[in-house]
Motif scaffolding. Structure first.
Motif, short mmCIF file in Angstrom:
data_model
loop_
_atom_site.label_atom_id
_atom_site.label_comp_id
_atom_site.label_asym_id
_atom_site.label_seq_id
_atom_site.Cartn_x
_atom_site.Cartn_y
_atom_site.Cartn_z
N GLU A 72 0.83 -1.20 0.00
CA GLU A 72 0.00 0.00 0.00
C GLU A 72 0.87 1.26 0.00
O GLU A 72 0.49 2.28 0.55
CB GLU A 72 -0.93 0.01 1.23
N PRO A 74 2.47 4.72 -0.96
CA PRO A 74 2.01 5.88 -1.73
C PRO A 74 2.78 6.04 -3.04
O PRO A 74 3.79 5.36 -3.28
CB PRO A 74 2.24 7.06 -0.78
N GLY A 189 -10.42 -0.38 -5.14
CA GLY A 189 -9.47 0.01 -4.10
C GLY A 189 -8.43 0.98 -4.60
O GLY A 189 -8.04 1.91 -3.89
N ARG A 190 -7.99 0.80 -5.86
CA ARG A 190 -7.01 1.72 -6.43
C ARG A 190 -7.61 3.12 -6.58
O ARG A 190 -6.95 4.12 -6.26
CB ARG A 190 -6.55 1.20 -7.78
N ARG A 192 -10.07 4.31 -4.86
CA ARG A 192 -10.34 4.85 -3.53
C ARG A 192 -9.07 5.42 -2.91
O ARG A 192 -9.11 6.50 -2.28
CB ARG A 192 -10.93 3.74 -2.65
N ARG A 193 -7.95 4.73 -3.08
CA ARG A 193 -6.68 5.25 -2.54
C ARG A 193 -6.25 6.52 -3.27
O ARG A 193 -5.70 7.43 -2.64
CB ARG A 193 -5.60 4.18 -2.66
N TYR A 196 -7.87 9.64 -1.90
CA TYR A 196 -7.42 10.12 -0.60
C TYR A 196 -6.32 11.18 -0.73
O TYR A 196 -6.13 11.98 0.19
CB TYR A 196 -6.89 8.95 0.25
N PRO A 199 -0.40 11.03 1.40
CA PRO A 199 -0.52 10.87 2.85
C PRO A 199 0.10 12.05 3.59
O PRO A 199 1.05 12.68 3.13
CB PRO A 199 0.26 9.58 3.14
#
Length: 217
Positions: A72, A74, A189-190, A192-193, A196, A199
């Protein structure tokens, strides 16, 4: 010439013809179950070709070359889970590699089709024709990459293609996919990340060490 190379190379020469014949005998399209045995055989062949090539680091990290991989990570970070964990905790001294590898061994881009498998098979046969005991290390690296690419294609073809995702054939649908449209769980999922954003890292201020006290003073 490294010790054991003649034995491993003979092993590769013995395993390849049967796999080649089974791939050529498959119809197009073939049932996904017919690719399962080919994927298993290609993985066994890959283990032999991998031992002929130089070892590779999955993290791209000089401090932890054999450490765990951060699945996962970044966008601009490395793949070392240990270094990324330190970065998430706010340690600015932990940095990523400049050009971290995306995959340890070659992974061809989708879509994964029977034609792509045949094309990779032909490239592998051409590479094996030029392979001998005293071939340069780059030749053994190329053969291992081609075998792994063929394995990835056959593995994806062995999955039931129920939902029609070209990137992840056979993956289940995510009922809570972004934007309310049907999407496999990996693609969802890709996205969705990506929504975001980068980070946030909180750098903790350094604290001075307390003075050392000696009991005899």
């Amino acid at each position: 010439m490294p010790t054991g190379r003649p034995y491993l190379l003979r092993e590769v020469y013995d395993k390849t013809p049967s796999i080649d014949d089974r791939i050529c005998a498959l119809p197009d399209p073939a049932d996904p179950t017919e690719y399962e045995a080919i994927a298993d055989a290609l993985w066994d062949l890959f283990l032999s070709t991998r031992n002929l090539a130089e070892q590779r680091s999955g993290t791209g990290c000089t401090r932890h070359p054999d450490g765990p991989v951060d699945t996962e990570a970044p966008e601009d970070w490395g793949f070392c889970l240990l270094c990324n964990t330190n970065r998430r905790r706010g340690q600015p001294s932990s940095t990523a590699a400049e050009k971290p590898p995306k995959h340890v061994w070659a992974v061809p881009p989708p879509p994964y089709t029977h034609g792509a498998l045949l094309q990779t098979r032909r490239a592998l046969n051409d590479a094996l024709l030029e392979l001998n005991y005293r071939a340069p290390d780059a030749s053994f690296q190329a053969v291992a990459d081609l075998v792994h690419a063929a394995f990835v294609i056959s593995r994806e073809l062995s999955r039931p293609r129920t939902y029609g995702c070209l990137v992840h054939p056979g993956a289940p649908l995510d009922p809570a996919a972004p934007k309310g449209r049907p999407m496999c769980i990996f693609c969802a999922g890709r996205e969705r990340r990506a929504s975001y954003g980068p980070p946030t890292v909180t750098v903790r201020p350094s604290r001075p060490l307390p003075p050392v006290r000696h009991p005899d003073r």
